[in-house]
Design a protein around this motif. Structure first.
Motif, PDB file in Angstrom:
ATOM      1  N   SER A  88     -58.557  16.751  61.397  1.00 51.52           N
ATOM      2  CA  SER A  88     -59.017  16.523  62.774  1.00 51.52           C
ATOM      3  C   SER A  88     -58.356  15.646  63.308  1.00 51.52           C
ATOM      4  O   SER A  88     -57.916  14.915  64.323  1.00 51.52           O
ATOM      5  CB  SER A  88     -59.882  16.712  62.718  1.00 51.52           C
ATOM      6  OG  SER A  88     -60.639  18.224  62.460  1.00 51.52           O
ATOM      7  N   LEU A  89     -58.015  13.964  62.283  1.00 48.33           N
ATOM      8  CA  LEU A  89     -57.388  12.884  62.953  1.00 48.33           C
ATOM      9  C   LEU A  89     -56.744  13.254  63.372  1.00 48.33           C
ATOM     10  O   LEU A  89     -55.936  12.606  64.663  1.00 48.33           O
ATOM     11  CB  LEU A  89     -58.217  11.771  62.316  1.00 48.33           C
ATOM     12  CG  LEU A  89     -59.674  11.750  61.744  1.00 48.33           C
ATOM     13  CD1 LEU A  89     -59.894  10.595  60.628  1.00 48.33           C
ATOM     14  CD2 LEU A  89     -60.004  11.281  63.285  1.00 48.33           C
ATOM     15  N   LEU A  90     -55.466  13.412  62.696  1.00 49.03           N
ATOM     16  CA  LEU A  90     -54.267  13.569  62.825  1.00 49.03           C
ATOM     17  C   LEU A  90     -54.144  14.532  64.052  1.00 49.03           C
ATOM     18  O   LEU A  90     -53.003  14.718  64.465  1.00 49.03           O
ATOM     19  CB  LEU A  90     -52.838  14.125  61.019  1.00 49.03           C
ATOM     20  CG  LEU A  90     -52.314  14.473  61.331  1.00 49.03           C
ATOM     21  CD1 LEU A  90     -51.745  12.770  61.666  1.00 49.03           C
ATOM     22  CD2 LEU A  90     -51.251  15.198  60.306  1.00 49.03           C
ATOM     23  N   THR A  91     -54.429  15.541  64.261  1.00 50.50           N
ATOM     24  CA  THR A  91     -53.923  16.692  65.068  1.00 50.50           C
ATOM     25  C   THR A  91     -54.755  15.780  66.462  1.00 50.50           C
ATOM     26  O   THR A  91     -53.761  15.635  67.071  1.00 50.50           O
ATOM     27  CB  THR A  91     -55.136  17.580  65.363  1.00 50.50           C
ATOM     28  OG1 THR A  91     -54.700  18.314  63.607  1.00 50.50           O
ATOM     29  CG2 THR A  91     -54.996  18.365  66.193  1.00 50.50           C
ATOM     30  N   PHE A  92     -55.448  15.027  66.349  1.00 50.19           N
ATOM     31  CA  PHE A  92     -55.701  14.054  68.322  1.00 50.19           C
ATOM     32  C   PHE A  92     -54.858  12.796  67.818  1.00 50.19           C
ATOM     33  O   PHE A  92     -54.617  13.405  69.043  1.00 50.19           O
ATOM     34  CB  PHE A  92     -56.947  13.789  67.637  1.00 50.19           C
ATOM     35  CG  PHE A  92     -58.291  12.216  68.148  1.00 50.19           C
ATOM     36  CD1 PHE A  92     -58.457  12.775  69.283  1.00 50.19           C
ATOM     37  CD2 PHE A  92     -58.304  11.168  67.668  1.00 50.19           C
ATOM     38  CE1 PHE A  92     -58.601  12.027  70.344  1.00 50.19           C
ATOM     39  CE2 PHE A  92     -57.805  10.427  68.603  1.00 50.19           C
ATOM     40  CZ  PHE A  92     -58.575  10.655  70.254  1.00 50.19           C
ATOM     41  N   LEU A  93     -54.705  12.520  67.014  1.00 50.97           N
ATOM     42  CA  LEU A  93     -53.902  11.728  67.371  1.00 50.97           C
ATOM     43  C   LEU A  93     -52.399  11.643  68.023  1.00 50.97           C
ATOM     44  O   LEU A  93     -51.692  11.110  69.147  1.00 50.97           O
ATOM     45  CB  LEU A  93     -53.561  10.144  66.808  1.00 50.97           C
ATOM     46  CG  LEU A  93     -54.914   9.842  66.124  1.00 50.97           C
ATOM     47  CD1 LEU A  93     -53.683   8.528  64.110  1.00 50.97           C
ATOM     48  CD2 LEU A  93     -55.026   8.536  66.731  1.00 50.97           C
ATOM     49  N   ILE A  94     -51.373  13.006  66.987  1.00 49.52           N
ATOM     50  CA  ILE A  94     -50.448  13.515  67.521  1.00 49.52           C
ATOM     51  C   ILE A  94     -50.535  14.539  68.955  1.00 49.52           C
ATOM     52  O   ILE A  94     -49.409  13.980  70.044  1.00 49.52           O
ATOM     53  CB  ILE A  94     -50.276  15.169  66.220  1.00 49.52           C
ATOM     54  CG1 ILE A  94     -49.717  14.243  65.513  1.00 49.52           C
ATOM     55  CG2 ILE A  94     -48.706  15.518  67.028  1.00 49.52           C
ATOM     56  CD1 ILE A  94     -49.513  15.738  64.582  1.00 49.52           C
ATOM     57  N   VAL A  95     -51.797  14.527  69.536  1.00 52.01           N
ATOM     58  CA  VAL A  95     -51.975  15.690  70.947  1.00 52.01           C
ATOM     59  C   VAL A  95     -51.789  14.465  72.021  1.00 52.01           C
ATOM     60  O   VAL A  95     -51.767  14.818  72.904  1.00 52.01           O
ATOM     61  CB  VAL A  95     -53.332  16.099  70.197  1.00 52.01           C
ATOM     62  CG1 VAL A  95     -53.646  17.027  72.388  1.00 52.01           C
ATOM     63  CG2 VAL A  95     -52.987  17.760  69.307  1.00 52.01           C
ATOM     64  N   SER A  96     -52.550  13.336  71.396  1.00 48.81           N
ATOM     65  CA  SER A  96     -53.415  12.257  71.987  1.00 48.81           C
ATOM     66  C   SER A  96     -51.724  12.204  72.695  1.00 48.81           C
ATOM     67  O   SER A  96     -51.744  11.375  73.996  1.00 48.81           O
ATOM     68  CB  SER A  96     -54.135  11.431  71.770  1.00 48.81           C
ATOM     69  OG  SER A  96     -55.631  11.833  71.533  1.00 48.81           O
ATOM     70  N   ILE A  98     -48.692  13.496  72.625  1.00 48.69           N
ATOM     71  CA  ILE A  98     -48.063  14.109  73.188  1.00 48.69           C
ATOM     72  C   ILE A  98     -48.390  14.664  74.713  1.00 48.69           C
ATOM     73  O   ILE A  98     -47.856  14.330  75.543  1.00 48.69           O
ATOM     74  CB  ILE A  98     -47.905  15.517  72.534  1.00 48.69           C
ATOM     75  CG1 ILE A  98     -47.457  15.430  71.763  1.00 48.69           C
ATOM     76  CG2 ILE A  98     -46.939  15.862  73.456  1.00 48.69           C
ATOM     77  CD1 ILE A  98     -47.428  16.086  70.653  1.00 48.69           C
ATOM     78  N   SER A  99     -49.737  14.319  74.836  1.00 49.07           N
ATOM     79  CA  SER A  99     -50.803  14.477  76.368  1.00 49.07           C
ATOM     80  C   SER A  99     -50.224  12.914  77.729  1.00 49.07           C
ATOM     81  O   SER A  99     -49.696  13.136  78.357  1.00 49.07           O
ATOM     82  CB  SER A  99     -52.026  14.257  76.318  1.00 49.07           C
ATOM     83  OG  SER A  99     -52.504  15.739  75.605  1.00 49.07           O
ATOM     84  N   VAL A 100     -50.454  11.748  76.841  1.00 49.63           N
ATOM     85  CA  VAL A 100     -49.985  10.675  77.248  1.00 49.63           C
ATOM     86  C   VAL A 100     -48.386  10.857  77.392  1.00 49.63           C
ATOM     87  O   VAL A 100     -47.994  10.475  79.181  1.00 49.63           O
ATOM     88  CB  VAL A 100     -50.613   9.554  76.758  1.00 49.63           C
ATOM     89  CG1 VAL A 100     -49.841   8.392  77.683  1.00 49.63           C
ATOM     90  CG2 VAL A 100     -51.794   9.411  76.180  1.00 49.63           C
ATOM     91  N   PHE A 101     -47.541  10.566  76.842  1.00 49.10           N
ATOM     92  CA  PHE A 101     -46.182  10.832  77.206  1.00 49.10           C
ATOM     93  C   PHE A 101     -45.968  11.994  78.490  1.00 49.10           C
ATOM     94  O   PHE A 101     -45.377  11.558  79.098  1.00 49.10           O
ATOM     95  CB  PHE A 101     -45.219  10.752  76.238  1.00 49.10           C
ATOM     96  CG  PHE A 101     -45.503   9.223  75.238  1.00 49.10           C
ATOM     97  CD1 PHE A 101     -44.743   8.624  76.213  1.00 49.10           C
ATOM     98  CD2 PHE A 101     -45.527   9.062  73.943  1.00 49.10           C
ATOM     99  CE1 PHE A 101     -44.568   7.855  75.377  1.00 49.10           C
ATOM    100  CE2 PHE A 101     -45.899   8.984  73.457  1.00 49.10           C
ATOM    101  CZ  PHE A 101     -45.081   7.337  73.831  1.00 49.10           C
ATOM    102  N   ALA A 102     -46.405  13.144  78.443  1.00 48.40           N
ATOM    103  CA  ALA A 102     -46.538  14.243  78.925  1.00 48.40           C
ATOM    104  C   ALA A 102     -47.290  13.449  80.747  1.00 48.40           C
ATOM    105  O   ALA A 102     -46.331  14.393  81.116  1.00 48.40           O
ATOM    106  CB  ALA A 102     -47.067  15.651  78.733  1.00 48.40           C
ATOM    107  N   GLY A 103     -48.670  13.454  80.506  1.00 50.05           N
ATOM    108  CA  GLY A 103     -48.753  12.359  81.667  1.00 50.05           C
ATOM    109  C   GLY A 103     -48.008  11.648  82.151  1.00 50.05           C
ATOM    110  O   GLY A 103     -48.049  11.439  83.629  1.00 50.05           O
ATOM    111  N   MET A 104     -47.487  10.920  81.340  1.00 46.50           N
ATOM    112  CA  MET A 104     -47.237  10.015  82.465  1.00 46.50           C
ATOM    113  C   MET A 104     -45.753  10.491  82.541  1.00 46.50           C
ATOM    114  O   MET A 104     -45.037   9.988  84.297  1.00 46.50           O
ATOM    115  CB  MET A 104     -45.773   8.537  81.756  1.00 46.50           C
ATOM    116  CG  MET A 104     -47.118   7.579  80.742  1.00 46.50           C
ATOM    117  SD  MET A 104     -46.677   6.789  79.538  1.00 46.50           S
ATOM    118  CE  MET A 104     -45.565   6.001  80.336  1.00 46.50           C
ATOM    119  N   GLY A 105     -44.381  11.236  82.712  1.00 46.10           N
ATOM    120  CA  GLY A 105     -43.502  12.277  82.967  1.00 46.10           C
ATOM    121  C   GLY A 105     -43.680  13.032  83.872  1.00 46.10           C
ATOM    122  O   GLY A 105     -42.984  12.856  84.879  1.00 46.10           O
TER     123      GLY A 105
END
Length: 437
Positions: A88-96, A98-105
């Motif tokens: 769960s921690l690994l999934t959380f870090l990866i998704v977080s 990706i979400s931050v970079f997608a939001g910036m773009g």
């Protein structure tokens, strides 16, 4: 030193017990039995802490072996928790990430579209996109991050309620940010409408509306966070603050008077933003009207702050409303000036000042007359109106008028007078004795 180590080990032991409760999913609130009538009537037993403070008992000795076992057990449980939640921690870090970079773009793309669309038709639509893109994208990113954080929070029951409240507080703040963006957009559109000729809306009303909306939104946000998220009884707090409210109202009576003065200015509209006014001894241009005071810039480039209740009580002369500035001055000619020369001076002044820079209205035509016999000059009084309202224009026009008067009077041999004093001596004069050599 030995006491310090014992106290430190006691704190670590308490921390280990607290964290162990989180990891082992110990219930937050153990079942509490309702005390009976006998138990309620019986006096409460004195706690160990009270007996230690009163000196009846001493601090218990810390068993180092037991403390070491507790720490070791806590470390093992923590390692076990990380092992169970590693996925769960690994999934959380990866998704977080990706979400931050997608939001910036997505934010950069929305900004680019808004800048291109602002130069086309439907400009208001793209202004909405530019105003709301930041809060909406940040809401989406925060929602995705919190969604993948939920499995981790469920394994820590003591942290989950607080984290949930913080998350909804964050969403409320983002919604308030979106509201402030919409207020700024409304202010921009209202200012554009107020700048058009032939409407009753001015910048003063726009400023007041913007400030009232911002204060209302801020108060609503604070009340919603306190009452709906953190379960604070705001109604009870406000009702219990009756005496304090009276004291605050008495202490802030000047502020309330200024607020009602602002309402008088908005309703009566004696001036607008940018108008030149005469308020008492202050002559200047209105820069802004706030909830408490009005800021006026004078000819000396100073900013004067006038309380609104004072403005509501004193006479206000709006110089800009009539579009002209009165200029009154006196010209003194020497006593050797003849009547014909005085008539010539008046004629020259009319030739210069009549329809100066633009045709004169009937009520603002220059008035020039022989004012009287002064102490040392024959005084001509001149009253005229400049077709301007700003300080810079007024100073420039005064310079032009004064220079042209000097040129024309000098060309026609009309002499300006200055203050002179003539002393007449009577009787015999006694000469001083000659100096001895």
């Amino acid at each position: 030193m030995r006491k310090f180590v014992s106290t430190l080990m006691l704190g670590v032991s308490l921390l280990a017990v607290s964290v162990r409760a989180d990891v082992a999913e110990i219930p937050l609130e153990p079942e509490v039995k309702q005390p009976g009538i006998a138990e309620m009537a019986a006096p409460q037993a004195e706690s160990d802490f009270d007996r230690i403070l009163s000196g009846e008992e001493t601090l218990p000795l810390i068993d180092k072996e037991e403390l070491a076992d507790d720490v070791t057990h806590w470390v093992r449980e923590t390692q076990s928790w990380f092992h169970k939640q590693s996925g769960s921690l690994l999934t959380f870090l990866i998704v977080s990430g990706i979400s931050v970079f997608a939001g910036m773009g997505l934010a950069l793309f929305a900004r680019h579209l808004a800048m291109r669309g602002s130069q086309r038709k439907h400009r208001l639509r793209w202004q909405f996109v530019a105003a709301l893109s930041g809060p909406v994208i940040l809401m989406l990113v925060s929602g995705v991050v919190f969604l993948f954080l939920l499995p981790i929070l469920h394994s820590l029951p003591t942290l989950y309620p607080m984290e949930a409240r913080l998350f909804f507080t964050w969403l409320t703040l983002l919604a308030a940010w979106a509201g402030f963006q919409l207020i700024a957009l409304l202010d921009l559109r209202m200012r554009e409408f107020a700048s058009r000729p032939g409407n009753d809306l001015d910048s003063l009303i726009v400023d007041i509306v913007r400030k009232v909306l911002k204060v209302t939104l801020l108060a609503a946000t604070i009340l919603f966070i306190g009452q709906s998220i953190f379960q604070l009884n705001i109604t009870t707090l406000l009702a219990g603050a009756g005496v304090a409210g009276l004291a605050i109202a008495f202490a802030s009576r000047e502020t309330l008077a200024n607020f009602f003065g602002t309402l008088v200015i908005v309703l009566d509209r004696p001036f607008r933003i940018g108008d030149r006014i005469q308020a008492g001894e202050i002559n200047g241009i209105v820069l802004s009207v706030g909830m408490r005071s009005t800021r006026v810039q004078t000819a000396e480039e100073s900013i004067c702050t006038i309380p609104n209740n004072h403005i509501a009580e004193i006479p206000i002369e709006n110089i800009s409303s009539r579009g002209v500035i009165r200029y009154r001055f006196t010209l003194g000619l020497v006593y050797g000036t003849t009547a014909g020369q005085l008539e010539l001076a008046i004629k020259l002044l009319h030739e210069l000042l009549d329809d100066f820079k633009a045709p004169d209205c009937e009520e603002y035509r220059p008035r020039i007359f022989f004012q009287g016999l002064g102490a040392s000059a024959l005084n001509l009084e001149v009253i005229m109106w400049f077709k301007a309202t700003g300080f810079d224009e007024e100073e420039q026009l005064r310079t032009e008028v004064n220079l042209e008067i000097v040129r024309r009077f000098t060309a026609n041999q009309l002499e300006f007078a200055f203050n002179t004093v003539t002393n007449n001596l009577s009787g015999s004069l006694q000469l001083l004795p000659p100096l001895e050599k």
